[in-house]
Design a protein around this motif. Structure first.
Motif, short mmCIF file in Angstrom:
data_model
loop_
_atom_site.label_atom_id
_atom_site.label_comp_id
_atom_site.label_asym_id
_atom_site.label_seq_id
_atom_site.Cartn_x
_atom_site.Cartn_y
_atom_site.Cartn_z
N THR A 50 0.88 -1.23 -0.10
CA THR A 50 0.07 -0.05 0.05
C THR A 50 0.73 1.04 0.07
OG1 THR A 50 -0.28 0.08 2.43
CG2 THR A 50 -1.88 -1.21 1.18
N ILE A 51 0.19 2.27 -0.48
CA ILE A 51 0.98 3.79 -0.23
C ILE A 51 -0.04 4.64 0.11
CG2 ILE A 51 0.67 3.83 -2.99
CD1 ILE A 51 3.41 5.13 -2.92
N THR A 52 0.36 5.80 0.91
CA THR A 52 -0.45 6.77 0.93
C THR A 52 -0.38 8.12 -0.02
OG1 THR A 52 1.22 7.98 2.51
CG2 THR A 52 -0.12 6.25 3.59
N SER A 53 -1.01 8.91 0.12
CA SER A 53 -0.89 10.25 -0.66
C SER A 53 0.55 10.60 -0.47
CB SER A 53 -2.07 11.00 -0.41
OG SER A 53 -2.36 11.42 0.59
N ARG A 54 0.86 10.57 0.59
CA ARG A 54 2.17 11.10 0.78
C ARG A 54 3.25 10.52 0.62
NH1 ARG A 54 1.78 15.44 5.92
NH2 ARG A 54 -0.14 16.34 5.26
N GLY A 55 2.90 9.08 0.07
CA GLY A 55 4.01 8.13 -0.45
C GLY A 55 4.53 7.26 0.73
N ALA A 56 3.93 7.26 1.92
CA ALA A 56 4.61 6.35 2.86
C ALA A 56 3.79 4.79 2.24
CB ALA A 56 3.88 6.68 4.09
N THR A 57 4.95 4.02 2.34
CA THR A 57 4.60 2.69 1.71
C THR A 57 4.76 1.51 2.75
OG1 THR A 57 6.98 2.26 1.26
CG2 THR A 57 5.58 3.08 -0.56
N ASN A 58 3.94 0.46 2.39
CA ASN A 58 3.94 -0.71 3.58
C ASN A 58 3.83 -2.15 2.50
OD1 ASN A 58 3.40 -2.29 5.89
ND2 ASN A 58 1.46 -2.45 5.36
N TYR A 59 4.52 -2.97 2.76
CA TYR A 59 4.69 -4.14 1.85
C TYR A 59 4.63 -5.46 2.72
CZ TYR A 59 6.92 -1.05 -1.69
OH TYR A 59 7.45 -0.34 -2.40
N ALA A 60 4.10 -6.38 2.01
CA ALA A 60 4.31 -7.76 2.67
C ALA A 60 5.54 -8.35 2.61
CB ALA A 60 3.14 -8.81 1.79
N ASN A 61 5.81 -8.93 3.77
CA ASN A 61 6.97 -9.62 3.77
C ASN A 61 7.60 -10.43 2.83
OD1 ASN A 61 7.64 -8.30 6.33
ND2 ASN A 61 6.62 -10.22 7.58
N VAL A 63 7.24 -9.97 -0.19
CA VAL A 63 7.47 -9.20 -1.50
C VAL A 63 8.67 -8.13 -1.22
CG1 VAL A 63 5.46 -9.66 -2.48
CG2 VAL A 63 5.65 -7.54 -1.39
N LYS A 64 9.10 -8.16 -0.08
CA LYS A 64 9.87 -6.77 0.18
C LYS A 64 11.32 -7.03 -0.62
CE LYS A 64 8.19 -5.40 5.01
NZ LYS A 64 8.64 -5.52 6.33
N GLY A 65 11.89 -6.15 -0.98
CA GLY A 65 12.88 -6.10 -1.79
C GLY A 65 12.69 -6.59 -3.23
N VAL A 78 -1.64 4.25 -9.71
CA VAL A 78 -0.78 3.58 -8.73
C VAL A 78 -0.13 2.27 -9.49
CG1 VAL A 78 -2.54 2.22 -7.84
CG2 VAL A 78 -0.38 2.44 -6.54
N ASP A 79 1.05 2.11 -9.60
CA ASP A 79 1.86 1.03 -10.16
C ASP A 79 2.69 0.20 -9.31
OD1 ASP A 79 3.17 3.16 -12.83
OD2 ASP A 79 1.18 2.16 -12.52
N LEU A 80 2.69 -1.17 -9.67
CA LEU A 80 3.50 -2.14 -8.91
C LEU A 80 4.57 -2.74 -9.72
CD1 LEU A 80 3.46 -3.65 -6.04
CD2 LEU A 80 2.18 -5.25 -7.21
N GLN A 81 5.62 -2.20 -9.47
CA GLN A 81 6.81 -3.02 -10.13
C GLN A 81 7.21 -4.25 -9.55
OE1 GLN A 81 8.46 -2.29 -13.05
NE2 GLN A 81 9.45 -4.17 -13.01
N MET A 82 7.25 -5.19 -10.19
CA MET A 82 7.43 -6.69 -9.59
C MET A 82 8.67 -7.32 -10.33
SD MET A 82 3.50 -8.07 -9.50
CE MET A 82 3.32 -8.37 -11.23
N ASN A 83 9.68 -7.62 -9.46
CA ASN A 83 11.07 -8.18 -9.97
C ASN A 83 11.17 -9.40 -9.50
OD1 ASN A 83 11.56 -5.73 -11.64
ND2 ASN A 83 12.40 -4.97 -9.90
N SER A 84 12.06 -10.14 -9.90
CA SER A 84 12.54 -11.47 -9.28
C SER A 84 11.16 -12.37 -8.97
CB SER A 84 13.26 -11.46 -8.21
OG SER A 84 14.54 -10.55 -8.38
#
Length: 114
Positions: A50-61, A63-65, A78-84
């Protein structure tokens, strides 16, 4: 009225990348909270990021990194870049937004082959 529309899903090999995008066609003002959830077959829907309007983010463990969420308030996207990516990332990915209510997109399929 909020109208979330996803794009960018598809089939990719393990180790590859995909970029999901979600646009809110229905409102002028950007929702305070935006994000992505996913649901794999036989499993409950789970938070990805998730991401707030001010850019604060939260990730599931899980997918982190590997995944990065971003938003453009002017474009209402809102975009989600998914690597690896790995086969465990296979799921329907849902765009999410919240103001006084919770809003969902229709979902886009992401399939990662081994």
């Amino acid at each position: 009225q909020v109208q979330l529309v996803e794009s960018g899903g598809g089939l990719v090999q393990a180790g590859g990348s995909l970029r999901l995008s979600c646009v809110d066609h229905g409102t002028i003002f950007s929702l305070p909270l935006r994000g992505w959830y996913r649901q794999a077959p036989g499993k409950q829907r789970e938070l990805v990021a998730t991401i707030t309007s001010r850019g604060a983010t939260n990730y599931a463990n899980s997918v982190k990194g590997r995944f990065t969420i971003s938003r453009d308030n002017a474009k209402n996207t809102v975009d989600l870049q998914m690597n690896s990516l790995n086969p465990e990332d296979t799921a329907v990915y849902f765009c999410y937004g919240r103001d006084l209510s919770v809003h969902w997109g229709q979902g886009t399929q992401v399939t990662v082959s081994s």
